[in-house]
Design an enzyme around this catalytic site. Structure first.
Site, PDB file in Angstrom:
ATOM      1  N   GLY A   1     -26.598 -47.078 -18.465  1.00  0.00           N
ATOM      2  CA  GLY A   1     -27.732 -47.957 -18.725  1.00  0.00           C
ATOM      3  C   GLY A   1     -29.038 -47.430 -18.173  1.00  0.00           C
TER       4      GLY A   1
ATOM      5  N   HIS B   1     -33.105 -44.119 -21.524  1.00  0.00           N
ATOM      6  CA  HIS B   1     -34.337 -43.358 -21.787  1.00  0.00           C
ATOM      7  C   HIS B   1     -34.079 -42.472 -22.997  1.00  0.00           C
ATOM      8  CE1 HIS B   1     -32.098 -40.160 -19.870  1.00  0.00           C
ATOM      9  NE2 HIS B   1     -32.025 -40.837 -18.725  1.00  0.00           N
TER      10      HIS B   1
ATOM     11  N   HIS C   1     -30.678 -40.567 -23.326  1.00  0.00           N
ATOM     12  CA  HIS C   1     -29.574 -41.349 -23.897  1.00  0.00           C
ATOM     13  C   HIS C   1     -29.793 -41.543 -25.395  1.00  0.00           C
ATOM     14  CE1 HIS C   1     -29.878 -43.018 -19.650  1.00  0.00           C
ATOM     15  NE2 HIS C   1     -28.623 -42.639 -19.673  1.00  0.00           N
TER      16      HIS C   1
ATOM     17  N   GLN D   1     -17.144 -44.031  -9.431  1.00  0.00           N
ATOM     18  CA  GLN D   1     -17.729 -42.700  -9.275  1.00  0.00           C
ATOM     19  C   GLN D   1     -18.781 -42.652  -8.169  1.00  0.00           C
ATOM     20  OE1 GLN D   1     -19.151 -42.809 -13.429  1.00  0.00           O
ATOM     21  NE2 GLN D   1     -21.005 -41.838 -12.687  1.00  0.00           N
TER      22      GLN D   1
ATOM     23  N   GLY E   1     -24.397 -35.551 -22.469  1.00  0.00           N
ATOM     24  CA  GLY E   1     -25.583 -34.711 -22.336  1.00  0.00           C
ATOM     25  C   GLY E   1     -25.332 -33.474 -21.482  1.00  0.00           C
TER      26      GLY E   1
ATOM     27  N   LYS F   1     -27.479 -32.388 -19.608  1.00  0.00           N
ATOM     28  CA  LYS F   1     -28.123 -32.711 -18.331  1.00  0.00           C
ATOM     29  C   LYS F   1     -27.060 -32.782 -17.220  1.00  0.00           C
ATOM     30  CE  LYS F   1     -30.742 -35.025 -15.275  1.00  0.00           C
ATOM     31  NZ  LYS F   1     -29.853 -35.988 -14.704  1.00  0.00           N
TER      32      LYS F   1
ATOM     33  N   GLN G   1     -20.138 -32.540 -15.793  1.00  0.00           N
ATOM     34  CA  GLN G   1     -19.423 -33.686 -16.360  1.00  0.00           C
ATOM     35  C   GLN G   1     -18.932 -33.353 -17.767  1.00  0.00           C
ATOM     36  OE1 GLN G   1     -20.762 -37.979 -16.193  1.00  0.00           O
ATOM     37  NE2 GLN G   1     -21.762 -37.378 -18.089  1.00  0.00           N
TER      38      GLN G   1
ATOM     39  N   SER H   1     -34.036 -38.954 -16.325  1.00  0.00           N
ATOM     40  CA  SER H   1     -32.905 -39.512 -15.599  1.00  0.00           C
ATOM     41  C   SER H   1     -33.241 -40.951 -15.238  1.00  0.00           C
ATOM     42  CB  SER H   1     -32.674 -38.702 -14.310  1.00  0.00           C
ATOM     43  OG  SER H   1     -31.884 -39.448 -13.403  1.00  0.00           O
TER      44      SER H   1
ATOM     45  N   ARG I   1     -32.589 -42.344 -12.621  1.00  0.00           N
ATOM     46  CA  ARG I   1     -33.023 -42.373 -11.215  1.00  0.00           C
ATOM     47  C   ARG I   1     -34.479 -41.951 -11.047  1.00  0.00           C
ATOM     48  NH1 ARG I   1     -27.467 -40.455 -10.108  1.00  0.00           N
ATOM     49  NH2 ARG I   1     -26.404 -42.070  -8.913  1.00  0.00           N
TER      50      ARG I   1
HETATM   51  P1  AMP Z   1     -25.864 -41.734 -17.471  1.00  0.00           P
HETATM   52  O1  AMP Z   1     -26.371 -43.047 -17.941  1.00  0.00           O
HETATM   53  O2  AMP Z   1     -26.745 -41.070 -16.473  1.00  0.00           O
HETATM   54  O3  AMP Z   1     -24.417 -41.774 -17.064  1.00  0.00           O
HETATM   55  O4  AMP Z   1     -25.915 -40.775 -18.737  1.00  0.00           O
HETATM   56  C1  AMP Z   1     -25.236 -41.109 -19.930  1.00  0.00           C
HETATM   57  C2  AMP Z   1     -25.219 -39.912 -20.833  1.00  0.00           C
HETATM   58  O5  AMP Z   1     -26.555 -39.522 -21.125  1.00  0.00           O
HETATM   59  C3  AMP Z   1     -24.555 -38.699 -20.180  1.00  0.00           C
HETATM   60  O6  AMP Z   1     -23.777 -38.011 -21.135  1.00  0.00           O
HETATM   61  C4  AMP Z   1     -25.735 -37.881 -19.722  1.00  0.00           C
HETATM   62  O7  AMP Z   1     -25.459 -36.516 -19.638  1.00  0.00           O
HETATM   63  C5  AMP Z   1     -26.723 -38.158 -20.826  1.00  0.00           C
HETATM   64  N1  AMP Z   1     -28.087 -37.892 -20.362  1.00  0.00           N
HETATM   65  C6  AMP Z   1     -28.679 -38.354 -19.230  1.00  0.00           C
HETATM   66  N2  AMP Z   1     -29.918 -37.852 -19.100  1.00  0.00           N
HETATM   67  C7  AMP Z   1     -30.113 -37.038 -20.174  1.00  0.00           C
HETATM   68  C8  AMP Z   1     -31.196 -36.212 -20.604  1.00  0.00           C
HETATM   69  N3  AMP Z   1     -32.339 -36.127 -19.917  1.00  0.00           N
HETATM   70  N4  AMP Z   1     -31.049 -35.520 -21.755  1.00  0.00           N
HETATM   71  C9  AMP Z   1     -29.886 -35.609 -22.475  1.00  0.00           C
HETATM   72  N5  AMP Z   1     -28.834 -36.368 -22.120  1.00  0.00           N
HETATM   73  C10 AMP Z   1     -28.941 -37.068 -20.986  1.00  0.00           C
END
Ligand code: AMP
Length: 283
Positions: free
Chosen positions: A33, A36, A39, A63, A149, A151, A155, A187, A189
């Site tokens: 969630g 951005h 996602h 995690q 991603g 990123k 993972q 991100s 964060r």
């Molecule tokens: P998260 O919400 O941080 O767990 O991310 C969910 C998915 O979005 C994961 O597969 C991340 O790798 C991907 N993701 C997060 N940030 C980015 C980014 N800046 N560019 C591309 N994918 C992203």
């Protein structure tokens, strides 16, 4: 379809069963969630591949370590729903912790060596938690394609390994890292950074650019490049967790830089966890 679902694993499965009966492939984008454009790019990628696209919004407690930011992880479900729909989601699913971890649950996935380096050193529980929740998601949703991603490159590599190790009948698809206008990888964060911290955070993406420039000039020694990057790190507030060149497939350290070597950076900036990575040559 623009549908929001809370909990209701059975309802989600019924909807997906109906879509499969109409010969739709299912694309799945797991997220924590606070969405951005990073996602959104994965959601759009799934949509454009023709999939009926499910997005999950779930901050996965297993995690996070005991002193990490599970409680303070940014959350905004209303906005997330709209951003996911705007990007092409058909269903946005908000499971509860008790849906995925009922009191009766006791099975946990333990990933192997890929999970013991980079982020896995300082966060030993991290990838086991991710594999466990991703396996639950895969079994609930049974996607044809799941989007992750680059990123979070480690993972992506670990989930790919798990899917292969367990003969899962799905494709794990990677998506390019989306960056802001100054190069900082998007991100959730980043929302925790004030202006001064944001400026310091740019060290991560500047390091990627500097590493690429050194390689383009002919530098092939990883340590020489890493020493240079360390000396350019703002001394105040950035605590480097790792700064390494690794092989893109087995994530082993590289002794000599090659076109496909990847730079991996993990740090805390005034306590905010930031990571980035990139191939040393632009793909
Ligand atoms: P998260 O919400 O941080 O767990 O991310 C969910 C998915 O979005 C994961 O597969 C991340 O790798 C991907 N993701 C997060 N940030 C980015 C980014 N800046 N560019 C591309 N994918 C992203």
């Amino acid at each position: 379809m623009n549908q929001r679902l809370h909990s209701d694993i059975a309802g989600l499965r019924t909807l997906l069963h109906q879509q499969r009966a109409m010969n739709r492939t299912i694309g799945f984008v797991p997220t924590m969630g606070f969405l951005h454009q990073g996602h959104q790019s994965l959601i759009t990628q799934s949509r454009e591949a023709g999939n009926f696209t499910v997005v999950s919004i779930f901050v996965n407690p297993t995690q996070f370590g005991p002193n990490e930011d599970f409680e303070s992880y940014p959350r905004d479900p209303e906005r997330d729903f709209q951003l996911a729909i705007d990007a092409g989601a058909d269903i946005v699913w908000f499971p509860e912790v008790t849906d995925l971890y009922p009191k009766s649950a006791q099975t946990f996935v333990t990933p192997g060596d890929l999970a013991k380096r980079l982020c896995g050193v300082s966060r030993p529980q991290f990838f086991g938690g991710i594999c466990t929740v991703v396996l639950k998601f895969f079994n609930i949703i049974a996607p044809d394609k799941a989007y992750f991603g680059e990123k979070d490159y480690q993972q992506l590599a670990i989930v790919r390994r798990m899917a292969a190790d367990f003969y899962m009948d799905l494709e794990v698809v990677g998506g390019a890292t989306v960056r802001d206008e100054n190069g900082l990888a998007l991100s959730s964060r980043n929302a925790k950074l004030n202006d001064a911290q944001y400026q310091r955070a740019l060290w991560l993406s500047k390091s990627i650019a500097a590493a690429r420039a050194a390689y383009a000039r002919g530098e092939r020694d990883p340590q020489t490049v890493l020493e240079h990057l360390k000396t350019s790190c703002p001394a105040d507030g950035i605590d480097i967790d790792y700064l390494e060149f690794r092989d893109p497939v087995d994530l082993e350290l590289v002794e000599t830089l090659a076109d496909d070597s990847r730079l991996f950076i993990g740090c805390w900036l005034d306590g905010v966890r930031l990571i980035d990575n990139a191939q040393i040559t632009e793909p």
